[in-house]
Design a protein around this motif. Structure first.
Motif, PDB file in Angstrom:
ATOM      1  N   GLN A  44       0.834  -1.201   0.000  1.00 38.28           N
ATOM      2  CA  GLN A  44       0.000   0.000   0.000  1.00 38.28           C
ATOM      3  C   GLN A  44       0.869   1.252   0.000  1.00 38.28           C
ATOM      4  O   GLN A  44       0.587   2.216  -0.730  1.00 38.28           O
ATOM      5  CB  GLN A  44      -0.911   0.014   1.236  1.00 38.28           C
ATOM      6  N   LEU A  45       1.929   1.227   0.798  1.00 41.23           N
ATOM      7  CA  LEU A  45       2.848   2.362   0.853  1.00 41.23           C
ATOM      8  C   LEU A  45       3.512   2.592  -0.501  1.00 41.23           C
ATOM      9  O   LEU A  45       3.591   3.732  -0.993  1.00 41.23           O
ATOM     10  CB  LEU A  45       3.911   2.085   1.926  1.00 41.23           C
ATOM     11  N   LYS A  46       3.955   1.516  -1.128  1.00 40.86           N
ATOM     12  CA  LYS A  46       4.631   1.620  -2.430  1.00 40.86           C
ATOM     13  C   LYS A  46       3.677   2.101  -3.517  1.00 40.86           C
ATOM     14  O   LYS A  46       4.028   2.946  -4.347  1.00 40.86           O
ATOM     15  CB  LYS A  46       5.207   0.257  -2.803  1.00 40.86           C
ATOM     16  N   ASP A  47       2.455   1.572  -3.526  1.00 41.06           N
ATOM     17  CA  ASP A  47       1.499   1.897  -4.591  1.00 41.06           C
ATOM     18  C   ASP A  47       0.892   3.290  -4.442  1.00 41.06           C
ATOM     19  O   ASP A  47       0.712   4.000  -5.436  1.00 41.06           O
ATOM     20  CB  ASP A  47       0.365   0.861  -4.620  1.00 41.06           C
ATOM     21  N   GLU A  48       0.565   3.671  -3.209  1.00 41.40           N
ATOM     22  CA  GLU A  48      -0.176   4.910  -2.991  1.00 41.40           C
ATOM     23  C   GLU A  48       0.698   6.112  -2.645  1.00 41.40           C
ATOM     24  O   GLU A  48       0.286   7.261  -2.838  1.00 41.40           O
ATOM     25  CB  GLU A  48      -1.220   4.699  -1.883  1.00 41.40           C
ATOM     26  N   TYR A  49       1.914   5.848  -2.136  1.00 37.04           N
ATOM     27  CA  TYR A  49       2.789   6.959  -1.735  1.00 37.04           C
ATOM     28  C   TYR A  49       4.221   6.734  -2.253  1.00 37.04           C
ATOM     29  O   TYR A  49       5.180   6.689  -1.478  1.00 37.04           O
ATOM     30  CB  TYR A  49       2.785   7.110  -0.209  1.00 37.04           C
ATOM     31  N   PRO A  50       4.363   6.594  -3.563  1.00 35.33           N
ATOM     32  CA  PRO A  50       5.684   6.275  -4.130  1.00 35.33           C
ATOM     33  C   PRO A  50       6.728   7.380  -3.926  1.00 35.33           C
ATOM     34  O   PRO A  50       7.931   7.091  -3.937  1.00 35.33           O
ATOM     35  CB  PRO A  50       5.383   6.086  -5.627  1.00 35.33           C
ATOM     36  N   SER A  51       6.287   8.620  -3.728  1.00 29.85           N
ATOM     37  CA  SER A  51       7.242   9.723  -3.561  1.00 29.85           C
ATOM     38  C   SER A  51       7.516  10.057  -2.101  1.00 29.85           C
ATOM     39  O   SER A  51       8.239  11.008  -1.804  1.00 29.85           O
ATOM     40  CB  SER A  51       6.726  10.968  -4.284  1.00 29.85           C
ATOM     41  N   SER A  52       6.936   9.298  -1.161  1.00 31.42           N
ATOM     42  CA  SER A  52       7.160   9.576   0.258  1.00 31.42           C
ATOM     43  C   SER A  52       8.584   9.195   0.666  1.00 31.42           C
ATOM     44  O   SER A  52       9.206   8.322   0.056  1.00 31.42           O
ATOM     45  CB  SER A  52       6.161   8.807   1.116  1.00 31.42           C
ATOM     46  N   LYS A  53       9.082   9.842   1.703  1.00 29.86           N
ATOM     47  CA  LYS A  53      10.444   9.546   2.164  1.00 29.86           C
ATOM     48  C   LYS A  53      10.531   8.146   2.786  1.00 29.86           C
ATOM     49  O   LYS A  53      11.629   7.585   2.901  1.00 29.86           O
ATOM     50  CB  LYS A  53      10.907  10.601   3.158  1.00 29.86           C
ATOM     51  N   GLN A  54       9.388   7.588   3.183  1.00 31.84           N
ATOM     52  CA  GLN A  54       9.377   6.240   3.759  1.00 31.84           C
ATOM     53  C   GLN A  54       9.501   5.154   2.688  1.00 31.84           C
ATOM     54  O   GLN A  54       9.799   4.010   3.007  1.00 31.84           O
ATOM     55  CB  GLN A  54       8.078   6.005   4.540  1.00 31.84           C
ATOM     56  N   ASN A  55       9.283   5.518   1.427  1.00 26.09           N
ATOM     57  CA  ASN A  55       9.219   4.507   0.382  1.00 26.09           C
ATOM     58  C   ASN A  55      10.557   3.815   0.155  1.00 26.09           C
ATOM     59  O   ASN A  55      10.602   2.624  -0.163  1.00 26.09           O
ATOM     60  CB  ASN A  55       8.724   5.132  -0.922  1.00 26.09           C
ATOM     61  N   THR A  56      11.671   4.534   0.310  1.00 22.51           N
ATOM     62  CA  THR A  56      12.998   3.935   0.096  1.00 22.51           C
ATOM     63  C   THR A  56      13.249   2.808   1.091  1.00 22.51           C
ATOM     64  O   THR A  56      13.686   1.712   0.718  1.00 22.51           O
ATOM     65  CB  THR A  56      14.099   5.010   0.241  1.00 22.51           C
ATOM     66  N   GLU A  57      12.960   3.080   2.359  1.00 23.42           N
ATOM     67  CA  GLU A  57      13.127   2.049   3.388  1.00 23.42           C
ATOM     68  C   GLU A  57      12.139   0.909   3.185  1.00 23.42           C
ATOM     69  O   GLU A  57      12.454  -0.255   3.456  1.00 23.42           O
ATOM     70  CB  GLU A  57      12.954   2.668   4.775  1.00 23.42           C
ATOM     71  N   ALA A  58      10.967   1.249   2.682  1.00 22.26           N
ATOM     72  CA  ALA A  58       9.943   0.231   2.461  1.00 22.26           C
ATOM     73  C   ALA A  58      10.366  -0.780   1.406  1.00 22.26           C
ATOM     74  O   ALA A  58      10.004  -1.957   1.487  1.00 22.26           O
ATOM     75  CB  ALA A  58       8.633   0.890   2.051  1.00 22.26           C
ATOM     76  N   GLU A  59      11.139  -0.339   0.418  1.00 20.59           N
ATOM     77  CA  GLU A  59      11.576  -1.236  -0.656  1.00 20.59           C
ATOM     78  C   GLU A  59      12.394  -2.401  -0.108  1.00 20.59           C
ATOM     79  O   GLU A  59      12.159  -3.564  -0.461  1.00 20.59           O
ATOM     80  CB  GLU A  59      12.399  -0.447  -1.679  1.00 20.59           C
ATOM     81  N   SER A  60      13.375  -2.107   0.753  1.00 20.70           N
ATOM     82  CA  SER A  60      14.201  -3.176   1.298  1.00 20.70           C
ATOM     83  C   SER A  60      13.405  -4.068   2.249  1.00 20.70           C
ATOM     84  O   SER A  60      13.591  -5.291   2.283  1.00 20.70           O
ATOM     85  CB  SER A  60      15.412  -2.585   2.033  1.00 20.70           C
ATOM     86  N   LEU A  61      12.495  -3.459   3.014  1.00 18.79           N
ATOM     87  CA  LEU A  61      11.662  -4.233   3.929  1.00 18.79           C
ATOM     88  C   LEU A  61      10.671  -5.110   3.159  1.00 18.79           C
ATOM     89  O   LEU A  61      10.347  -6.222   3.594  1.00 18.79           O
ATOM     90  CB  LEU A  61      10.899  -3.271   4.851  1.00 18.79           C
ATOM     91  N   LEU A  62      10.250  -4.632   1.999  1.00 14.31           N
ATOM     92  CA  LEU A  62       9.331  -5.404   1.164  1.00 14.31           C
ATOM     93  C   LEU A  62       9.997  -6.676   0.663  1.00 14.31           C
ATOM     94  O   LEU A  62       9.387  -7.760   0.668  1.00 14.31           O
ATOM     95  CB  LEU A  62       8.873  -4.540  -0.038  1.00 14.31           C
ATOM     96  N   ALA A  63      11.247  -6.570   0.268  1.00 18.59           N
ATOM     97  CA  ALA A  63      11.992  -7.741  -0.179  1.00 18.59           C
ATOM     98  C   ALA A  63      12.125  -8.764   0.958  1.00 18.59           C
ATOM     99  O   ALA A  63      12.011  -9.973   0.759  1.00 18.59           O
ATOM    100  CB  ALA A  63      13.363  -7.327  -0.692  1.00 18.59           C
TER     101      ALA A  63
END
Length: 262
Positions: free
Chosen positions: A237-256
């Motif tokens: 949800q974070l990746k799809d709805e808030y791709p430009s948020s500062k949290q998205n970078t950290e979310a990418e590694s956590l998603l993996a």
């Protein structure tokens, strides 16, 4: 010739039968309509009789409602509003200490938050404002600030008490309060409770300020609890709805990591 007359006779008989049925149906309809109107008239008469018989009580009920409305307006105007103005004046210094603490260095924060909470001996602190003006908007906001002051100084149970008591119609402030509760429970290692509050904070009202922040925190706690499916839901949800948020970078590694755990 005889056949023609026979058919004509049958057609005439059928027509007479149909006409008779229509006439009967019309009479029945007229009778039913009359009964309906009679019933309506009787009901209206009974209603009028009831109103006439209970007029005194009806006026008393309407008067009571009007009195309640007037008392509420009067209470707001002559009690709550002046008390809220008084609370605003009394709490000015406590608010300033709270704002100063957020800008201070880590070594100074505890003492300044202490002044915000307890006052400086001259001006009251947030706790006194809550005690004296807790029912006013200023007093309610003091619970919010007191909750975060306790949270920042490591007094997590006190933080929970104050933030749980804070309720507002402002969705951003309410989301932040839920998030603060999540932080306090997380510090106490009560991760199930923390996840519940982070989830509430993320769902309070979609916006680019609080929602991605608490989606990420919820995902981290979900990973800690071994709930990789929930973590994946929050992160996607974070990746799809808030791709430009500062949290998205950290979310990418956590998603993996969450995908690998599944």
């Amino acid at each position: 010739m005889a056949t023609y007359k026979k058919r004509g006779y049958k057609q005439k008989a059928v027509k007479e039968a149909v006409d008779q049925e229509i006439e009967v149906a019309a009479e029945e309809m007229e009778s039913t309509t009359a009964e309906v109107f009679n019933t309506l008239d009787e009901t209206a008469n009974k209603t009028e009789e009831w109103v006439a018989a209970n007029q005194k009580y009806i006026f008393m009920a309407v008067g009571a409602l009007a009195l309640v409305a007037l008392l509420y307006v009067g209470y707001q105007r002559f009690v709550v509003d002046p008390k809220n103005s008084e609370a605003a004046n009394e709490s000015f210094q406590a608010h300033k200490y709270f704002a100063d603490a957020q800008e201070a260095s880590l070594t100074q924060q505890d003492s300044i938050y202490g002044l915000a909470l307890n006052g400086d001996g001259v001006q009251p602190g947030l706790l006194q404002i809550i005690e004296d003006y807790g029912s006013t908007p200023i007093g309610k906001n003091a619970k919010y600030m007191a909750g975060f002051a306790y949270l920042k100084t490591g007094k997590y149970k006190e933080a929970i008490d104050n933030l749980d008591a804070f309720k507002t119609k402002d969705p951003v402030l309410q989301a932040l309060a839920y998030g603060g509760l999540g932080d306090a429970f997380s510090q106490l290692k009560k991760f199930d409770e923390a996840l519940g509050y982070y989830d509430k904070a993320a769902k309070e009202e979609a916006n680019s300020f609080t929602t991605p922040k608490f989606l990420l925190k919820a995902a981290k706690i979900a990973v800690t609890l071994g709930k990789s499916g929930d973590a994946l839901k929050y992160l996607e949800q974070l990746k799809d709805e808030y791709p430009s948020s500062k949290q998205n970078t950290e979310a990418e590694s956590l998603l993996a990591m969450a995908k690998a755990a599944l």
